[in-house]
Structures are given as structure tokens and as C-alpha cells.
Design a protein around this motif. Structure first.
Motif, PDB file in Angstrom:
ATOM      1  N   LYS A   1       0.425  -1.460   0.023  1.00 47.99           N
ATOM      2  CA  LYS A   1       0.300   0.349  -0.179  1.00 47.99           C
ATOM      3  C   LYS A   1       0.578   0.885   0.227  1.00 47.99           C
ATOM      4  N   HIS A   2       1.975   1.010   0.077  1.00 48.76           N
ATOM      5  CA  HIS A   2       3.021   2.355   0.937  1.00 48.76           C
ATOM      6  C   HIS A   2       3.915   2.815  -0.460  1.00 48.76           C
ATOM      7  N   MET A   3       3.493   1.715  -1.302  1.00 47.21           N
ATOM      8  CA  MET A   3       4.462   1.511  -2.570  1.00 47.21           C
ATOM      9  C   MET A   3       3.398   2.225  -3.512  1.00 47.21           C
ATOM     10  N   ILE A   4       2.232   2.295  -3.009  1.00 51.06           N
ATOM     11  CA  ILE A   4       0.928   2.253  -4.255  1.00 51.06           C
ATOM     12  C   ILE A   4       1.070   4.070  -4.231  1.00 51.06           C
ATOM     13  N   SER A   5       0.488   3.839  -2.586  1.00 51.42           N
ATOM     14  CA  SER A   5       0.661   5.483  -2.216  1.00 51.42           C
ATOM     15  C   SER A   5       1.812   6.983  -2.479  1.00 51.42           C
TER      16      SER A   5
ATOM     17  N   ALA B   1      -5.474 -10.606  -0.017  1.00 48.88           N
ATOM     18  CA  ALA B   1      -6.490  -9.859   0.712  1.00 48.88           C
ATOM     19  C   ALA B   1      -6.717  -8.533  -0.280  1.00 48.88           C
ATOM     20  N   LEU B   2      -5.496  -7.585  -0.585  1.00 53.53           N
ATOM     21  CA  LEU B   2      -5.762  -6.378  -1.480  1.00 53.53           C
ATOM     22  C   LEU B   2      -5.996  -6.949  -3.364  1.00 53.53           C
ATOM     23  N   GLU B   3      -6.188  -8.046  -3.370  1.00 50.27           N
ATOM     24  CA  GLU B   3      -7.085  -8.463  -4.508  1.00 50.27           C
ATOM     25  C   GLU B   3      -8.809  -8.428  -4.224  1.00 50.27           C
ATOM     26  N   ILE B   4      -9.137  -9.232  -3.220  1.00 47.27           N
ATOM     27  CA  ILE B   4     -10.650  -8.770  -2.937  1.00 47.27           C
ATOM     28  C   ILE B   4     -11.283  -6.990  -2.547  1.00 47.27           C
ATOM     29  N   ILE B   5     -10.319  -6.401  -1.804  1.00 46.26           N
ATOM     30  CA  ILE B   5     -10.881  -4.962  -2.094  1.00 46.26           C
ATOM     31  C   ILE B   5     -10.539  -4.432  -3.733  1.00 46.26           C
ATOM     32  N   ASN B   6     -10.000  -4.646  -4.257  1.00 48.57           N
ATOM     33  CA  ASN B   6     -10.111  -4.410  -5.601  1.00 48.57           C
ATOM     34  C   ASN B   6      -8.648  -3.113  -5.538  1.00 48.57           C
ATOM     35  N   VAL B   7      -7.558  -3.600  -4.528  1.00 50.22           N
ATOM     36  CA  VAL B   7      -6.353  -2.980  -5.153  1.00 50.22           C
ATOM     37  C   VAL B   7      -5.234  -3.767  -6.162  1.00 50.22           C
ATOM     38  N   LEU B   8      -5.329  -4.494  -5.814  1.00 53.14           N
ATOM     39  CA  LEU B   8      -4.834  -5.515  -7.425  1.00 53.14           C
ATOM     40  C   LEU B   8      -5.198  -6.576  -7.701  1.00 53.14           C
ATOM     41  N   GLU B   9      -4.725  -6.719  -9.075  1.00 51.05           N
ATOM     42  CA  GLU B   9      -6.069  -7.131  -9.982  1.00 51.05           C
ATOM     43  C   GLU B   9      -5.446  -8.875 -10.500  1.00 51.05           C
ATOM     44  N   VAL B  10      -5.088  -9.889 -10.093  1.00 46.21           N
ATOM     45  CA  VAL B  10      -4.727 -11.225 -10.897  1.00 46.21           C
ATOM     46  C   VAL B  10      -4.629 -11.440 -11.523  1.00 46.21           C
ATOM     47  N   ARG B  11      -4.313 -11.636 -12.739  1.00 45.63           N
ATOM     48  CA  ARG B  11      -4.076 -12.030 -14.444  1.00 45.63           C
ATOM     49  C   ARG B  11      -3.589 -13.071 -14.598  1.00 45.63           C
ATOM     50  N   ARG B  12      -4.171 -14.422 -14.164  1.00 42.82           N
ATOM     51  CA  ARG B  12      -3.576 -15.641 -14.388  1.00 42.82           C
ATOM     52  C   ARG B  12      -2.265 -15.882 -15.730  1.00 42.82           C
ATOM     53  N   GLY B  13      -1.547 -15.794 -15.949  1.00 46.23           N
ATOM     54  CA  GLY B  13      -0.377 -16.282 -16.617  1.00 46.23           C
ATOM     55  C   GLY B  13       0.137 -15.324 -17.150  1.00 46.23           C
ATOM     56  N   ASP B  14      -0.232 -13.958 -16.875  1.00 43.93           N
ATOM     57  CA  ASP B  14       0.025 -12.545 -17.290  1.00 43.93           C
ATOM     58  C   ASP B  14       0.327 -12.021 -16.029  1.00 43.93           C
ATOM     59  N   GLY B  15       0.354 -11.762 -14.906  1.00 44.97           N
ATOM     60  CA  GLY B  15       0.918 -11.543 -13.641  1.00 44.97           C
ATOM     61  C   GLY B  15       0.210 -11.202 -12.400  1.00 44.97           C
ATOM     62  N   THR B  16       0.747 -10.093 -11.647  1.00 41.27           N
ATOM     63  CA  THR B  16      -0.507  -8.922 -10.821  1.00 41.27           C
ATOM     64  C   THR B  16      -0.295  -8.354 -11.482  1.00 41.27           C
TER      65      THR B  16
ATOM     66  N   ARG C   1       2.334   2.484  -9.853  1.00 43.41           N
ATOM     67  CA  ARG C   1       0.910   3.389 -10.051  1.00 43.41           C
ATOM     68  C   ARG C   1      -0.100   2.453 -10.862  1.00 43.41           C
ATOM     69  N   PRO C   2      -1.105   2.994 -11.386  1.00 42.96           N
ATOM     70  CA  PRO C   2      -2.298   2.950 -12.040  1.00 42.96           C
ATOM     71  C   PRO C   2      -2.202   1.904 -12.966  1.00 42.96           C
ATOM     72  N   GLY C   3      -2.494   0.717 -12.154  1.00 44.39           N
ATOM     73  CA  GLY C   3      -2.236   0.033 -13.618  1.00 44.39           C
ATOM     74  C   GLY C   3      -0.977  -0.588 -14.442  1.00 44.39           C
ATOM     75  N   GLN C   4       0.250  -0.486 -12.939  1.00 43.03           N
ATOM     76  CA  GLN C   4       1.865  -1.510 -13.275  1.00 43.03           C
ATOM     77  C   GLN C   4       1.295  -2.614 -12.640  1.00 43.03           C
ATOM     78  N   ARG C   5       2.408  -3.212 -13.866  1.00 43.40           N
ATOM     79  CA  ARG C   5       2.658  -4.801 -13.093  1.00 43.40           C
ATOM     80  C   ARG C   5       3.531  -4.837 -11.981  1.00 43.40           C
ATOM     81  N   LEU C   6       3.372  -5.824 -11.035  1.00 44.20           N
ATOM     82  CA  LEU C   6       3.925  -5.785  -9.547  1.00 44.20           C
ATOM     83  C   LEU C   6       5.389  -6.721  -9.878  1.00 44.20           C
ATOM     84  N   PRO C   7       6.200  -5.843  -9.627  1.00 43.69           N
ATOM     85  CA  PRO C   7       7.204  -7.437  -9.874  1.00 43.69           C
ATOM     86  C   PRO C   7       7.141  -8.780  -9.188  1.00 43.69           C
ATOM     87  N   PRO C   8       7.616  -9.672 -10.163  1.00 45.13           N
ATOM     88  CA  PRO C   8       7.544 -11.149 -10.489  1.00 45.13           C
ATOM     89  C   PRO C   8       7.637 -11.894  -8.350  1.00 45.13           C
TER      90      PRO C   8
END
Length: 235
Positions: A12-16, A49-64, A21-28
Motif C-alpha cells: 500500500k505504501h509503494m502505491i501511495s 487480501a488486496l485483490e479482494i478490496i480491488n487494489v490489486l488484480e491477479v491475471r493468470r499467466g500474466d502477473g499481478t 502506479r495504477p495499471g502497473q505490473r508488480l515485480p515477479p
């Protein structure tokens, strides 16, 4: 659990801070876990936990990825929680909406021009010819959203829209069961538009507050009647 909470806080701190940034892919996963000094299991729990509250999105085979972080998206989890609670909780939702919408309307009035006022009056007129509850509820949602959209605070506007959406069933119920609810709603909307057209922000805020309070009073009365009915049924 403490490690998972640390991971959530760090992400959350890395995002704030703008590091993510919005739409950015997290490191592996392996790289991010090492960067944060955490086990991969703790990191996975944090991501869930962060996916549940729509902060992160996990795309299977593509990353978070970080989501768009738009207010509407972030409020969806809260919207679900209000959907599954009882009438007493719904009253709390209505009360919160009443307070927020008072301020939002007073903020919006100075920015609403003749064209928007004409749209608001046309919206009222579109329902006056027929007392259809579905048409009334649709008008009510769009009418309030149009006004609130001028408040200059996107987060507040999204929050009010979310709270309003969760009370949709109650407003439909009122329209079906309370005599004169269609006429009353349209009359109060006309008063609100008149206040906006006059540029009287305080009056407009007071009118919308009283308008929502009317639904609260009806809901409270209906809830009490239901409780009485339940007691009679089981006695």
C-alpha cells in the motif's frame, strides 16, 4: 498474520508513494518477496487480501497488477457489505448518505448551470405522466447522481452513489407500499431544482437532507411494523 499485514502495508505504501502506479505490473513474486524481506507465502496472502478490496488484480499467466484505483472500483467491496445487512444497518447507511449528500449538494450548486437545470426538470417531467415505480426509482437515481456529479469531489460522489445504490430495494419497496410516494418524491425534487436554480446552496442542501430523511422515517416505521408482525406470528 503479522508478516502478512506487514506485506499489505508495504505494498500500500509503494502505491501511495507512486512507486507502484495504477495499471502497473508488480515485480515477479520471487523478486518482490526478496525485496520486501518476506516469505512467498506471506506475500501471496497479502496479494489475496488486496485483490479482494480491488487494489490489486491477479491475471493468470500474466502477473499481478495495480488496478485503476478508481473510487467506484474501491467502493465495490463496501457496497457488497451493505447489501447483505438488515434494515437497522440500512438505516445507518441512509443516515450516512443524508449527511454526505447535504454537503455534496451545497458544493455542487454553484457549478450547476441552466443546461443542467433544464435536464433535471426534464427528468422530473418524464415521470409525471405515469406513476410507474420502476420509472420513479430510475429517475431518482439519475437525478441525484447528476446533481452530485458537480460537487467537485469524485471520491465523495462515488461514495454517495455507492450508498444510494445499496438502498435501491428500500426505495422500490416504499414506492410499492406507501400511498403518494411518487407524487411526494417528484414534489421534493421540484423544490430541490428550484433552490438550485435560485443559487441557494444552503436551501438545496436542507431540502435534500429532508428528502432522504423521509425515506429513513418510512424505513424505520416499516421495520417496526415488521418486528411487530413477527412477534404476533410467533406468539
Amino acid at each position: 498474520m503479522a508478516l502478512t499485514e506487514k506485506a499489505i502495508s508495504t505494498i500500500k505504501h509503494m502505491i501511495s508513494s507512486g512507486e507502484l502506479r495504477p495499471g502497473q505490473r508488480l515485480p515477479p513474486e520471487k523478486e518482490l518477496a526478496a525485496l520486501l524481506g518476506l516469505s512467498r507465502n506471506s506475500l501471496r496472502e497479502a496479494v489475496k487480501a488486496l485483490e479482494i478490496i480491488n487494489v490489486l488484480e491477479v491475471r493468470r499467466g500474466d502477473g499481478t497488477f495495480v488496478t485503476s484505483l478508481e473510487p467506484r472500483l474501491l467502493l465495490e467491496a463496501m457496497s457488497f457489505s451493505t447489501e447483505v445487512h438488515d434494515a437497522e444497518f440500512l438505516l445507518q447507511v441512509m443516515g450516512t448518505r443524508r449527511v454526505l449528500e447535504f454537503y455534496a449538494v451545497t458544493m455542487a450548486v454553484p457549478h450547476i448551470g441552466p443546461e443542467t437545470i433544464a435536464r433535471l426538470r426534464a427528468s422530473i417531467a418524464s415521470v409525471e405522466d405515469h406513476e410507474d415505480v420502476d420509472a420513479l426509482v430510475k429517475h431518482d437515481m439519475e437525478f441525484h447522481q447528476l446533481i452530485i456529479s458537480f460537487c467537485g469531489n469524485d471520491y465523495m460522489a462515488s461514495l454517495i452513489e455507492s450508498l444510494s445504490g445499496r438502498t435501491l430495494r428500500a426505495r422500490t419497496w416504499r414506492g410499492l407500499t406507501q400511498h403518494g410516494s411518487v407524487e411526494r418524491t417528484l414534489f421534493e425534487h421540484e423544490q430541490l431544482v428550484d433552490a438550485i436554480a435560485a443559487g441557494d446552496a444552503l436551501l438545496a442542501g436542507t431540502i435534500v437532507s429532508a428528502h432522504i430523511s423521509g425515506v429513513e422515517q418510512w424505513l424505520r416505521h416499516a421495520g417496526q411494523e415488521q418486528k411487530t408482525s413477527d412477534v404476533d406470528t410467533h406468539s
